[in-house]
Design an enzyme around this catalytic site. Structure first.
Site, mmCIF file in Angstrom:
data_model
loop_
_atom_site.group_PDB
_atom_site.id
_atom_site.type_symbol
_atom_site.label_atom_id
_atom_site.label_comp_id
_atom_site.label_asym_id
_atom_site.label_seq_id
_atom_site.Cartn_x
_atom_site.Cartn_y
_atom_site.Cartn_z
ATOM 1 C CE LYS A 22 -21.863 15.786 19.159
ATOM 2 N NZ LYS A 22 -22.207 14.752 20.148
ATOM 3 C CG ASN A 23 -18.938 12.923 19.774
ATOM 4 O OD1 ASN A 23 -19.659 13.694 20.429
ATOM 5 N ND2 ASN A 23 -19.434 12.045 18.918
ATOM 6 N NE ARG A 92 -26.112 8.339 26.638
ATOM 7 C CZ ARG A 92 -26.496 7.481 27.551
ATOM 8 N NH1 ARG A 92 -27.714 7.484 28.002
ATOM 9 N NH2 ARG A 92 -25.651 6.585 28.019
ATOM 10 C CB CYS A 116 -30.965 9.393 24.360
ATOM 11 S SG CYS A 116 -29.896 8.606 23.202
ATOM 12 N NE ARG A 121 -26.067 6.756 23.586
ATOM 13 C CZ ARG A 121 -25.663 7.961 23.207
ATOM 14 N NH1 ARG A 121 -26.536 8.879 22.889
ATOM 15 N NH2 ARG A 121 -24.375 8.237 23.143
ATOM 16 C CG ASP A 304 -21.852 9.183 15.647
ATOM 17 O OD1 ASP A 304 -22.856 8.595 16.089
ATOM 18 O OD2 ASP A 304 -20.943 9.610 16.384
ATOM 19 C CB ILE A 326 -23.460 1.150 17.228
ATOM 20 C CG1 ILE A 326 -22.346 0.839 16.218
ATOM 21 C CG2 ILE A 326 -22.877 1.708 18.525
ATOM 22 C CD1 ILE A 326 -21.294 -0.130 16.653
ATOM 23 N NE ARG A 396 -27.408 17.140 21.927
ATOM 24 C CZ ARG A 396 -27.563 15.977 22.527
ATOM 25 N NH1 ARG A 396 -28.689 15.307 22.388
ATOM 26 N NH2 ARG A 396 -26.604 15.460 23.258
#
Ligand code: EPZ
Length: 417
Positions: A22-23, A92, A116, A121, A304, A326, A396
């Site tokens: 995804k990223n 985002r 969020c 962020r 993550d 983070i 998502r």
């Protein structure tokens, strides 16, 4: 709204295949804007965030068609330079269209994404970097309005390691005049994937994956075809699914080298990890040991994976200290994990997890993408039935997760509420 019903206590066994990242897909989709033409992007996961990005590209005038995991994006017809609040607020990463629009058309207007669930962020470093490349930026009515003639190469030193910021400036600098040097750049594998796609388009980027990225601006790029890397966070989530259920699984199409920090911690916890012919086998021990983790930018332990690792530590044989470095608010899963009977306390950015003998199934609510994954993992290990609601967060970022888990022997079904 859908929910998942999980009957826990089944050991996972068998084979599972990781989807595309995804990223990595999201910035690559945004980068297609940089040049007119038809791009074919393959190994794209079928996810809600990908659909949102397609909506953003459509709203700019691009033609996008998908066929399974292959998406064809024709950016010749882009005729709008604005990404609206409605779209950017739902995801985002769509703010990453700003730099490519600016680089190709000399103007862009993109909604500020806002905060969020996991933290504030901000995108200040993205904007500061674009200004250093010569963009004029005005914030008005909740939008970033940017203009430039041709962007000019510059030396940019990031105050903090930012994945999106590094990706954004790499895209914007690809066609800037002269050389751009990104220092203290983020080093995540998704950045390397984006750089490879941009180089396929004709960019001249070196050093992606290190903290210094050097970009020699070229006058034009052209559309390109690209296959997206495997999703390392999905792979890591399956590694923990095997570990937490006492299972033994083989994961196909994952790149173990992208998950070294997680793999070392899992091995410290007693999990056996072996890799042969590109297939990674994960075998759980009788009892998982407690280990401490601190999230860090890559190659450190990924934020993550923090929620999922915490689920595992809930059943470990001692206390584990987990620091989140983070994002400032990434412990929302804690109160839900407690509903399974987990023993967790939070102080500032540190959680202490004392392992318990068993978790018991409970109704829980997902609060963000990776928190959802941690609740599913706890539900798979818990005795009895769990119900995970608000799983739109999960959709998502995890392609067909309940089907993949069921394929490994989990008793999990999706039902409509
Ligand atoms: C990316 O977000 C990922 N998203 C996130 O994935 C991931 O958690 C995060 O990197 C960290 O690894 C995508 O790739 C689409 P950052 P990003 O900029 O780029 C601060 C998931 O679950 N910062 O590296 O937004 C920021 O507040 C997720 O898939 C600034 O201060 O993250 C944070 O504290 C969610 N100013 C830190 O840097 C800026 O201008 C790292 O954020 C930018 C960031």
């Amino acid at each position: 709204m859908d929910k998942l019903i999980i009957n826990g206590g089944k050991k996972l066994n068998g084979d599972v295949t990781v989807s595309g990242s995804k990223n990595a897909s999201l910035p690559i989709f945004c980068a297609t804007i940089l040049a007119p033409g038809m791009n074919q992007i393959s190994n794209v996961p079928f996810l809600r965030d990908i659909n949102t990005t397609i909506k953003v590209l459509n709203s700019l005038g691009a033609q996008v068609e998908g066929n399974g995991n292959v998406v064809r994006i024709d950016t010749s017809s882009i005729n709008s330079h604005e990404a609206t609040y409605d779209l950017v607020k739902t995801m985002r990463a769509s703010v990453l269209v700003l730099g490519p629009l600016l680089a190709r058309f000399g103007q862009a207007r993109v909604s500020l994404p806002g905060g969020c669930a996991i933290g504030a962020r901000p995108i200040n470093l993205h904007l500061k970097g674009l200004q250093a490349l010569g963009a004029e930026i005005v914030l008005e009515h909740g939008y970033v309005a940017a203009r430039c003639k041709r962007l000019k190469g510059a030396r940019i030193n990031f105050d903090v390691s930012t994945v999106g910021g590094t990706e954004h400036l790499m895209m914007a600098a690809a066609t800037a005049k002269g050389e751009t040097l990104l220092e203290n750049a983020a080093r995540e594998p998704e950045i390397v994937d984006l750089a490879q796609y941009l180089n396929r388009m004709g960019a001249r980027i070196e050093g992606a994956g290190t903290d210094t990225v050097r970009i020699q601006g070229v006058t034009e790029l052209s559309a390109a075809n690209y296959e997206v890397m495997p999703d390392r966070i999905e792979a890591g989530t399956f590694m923990i699914a095997a570990a937490i259920t006492g299972g033994d699984i083989r994961i196909h199409r994952m790149k173990l080298e992208h998950l070294d920090a997680l793999a070392f911690k899992l091995q410290d916890a007693g999990i056996e990890i072996t890799s042969r012919d590109g297939i990674v086998r994960i075998k759980a021990p009788k009892k998982v040991h407690s280990v401490n983790i601190k999230t860090r930018p890559y190659p450190g332990f990924p934020t993550d994976m923090q929620a999922q690792f915490m689920a595992l530590m809930c059943l470990a044989d001692g206390a584990s200290v987990i620091s989140e470095n983070i994002f400032e608010n990434r412990f929302m899963h804690v109160s839900e994990l407690q509903r399974f009977g987990a023993d967790i306390t939070i102080e500032g950015n540190t959680s202490t997890v004392k392992g318990v003998k068993k978790l018991s199934g409970a109704p829980v609510m997902a609060t963000d993408l990776r928190a959802s994954a941690s609740l599913i993992l706890a539900g798979l290990a818990a005795e009895g039935t769990s119900e995970v609601t608000r799983i739109y967060h999960l959709d998502r970022g995890y392609e067909s997760i309940e089907k993949k888990l069921a394929g490994l022997g989990a008793d999990v079904v999706r039902v409509k509420e």
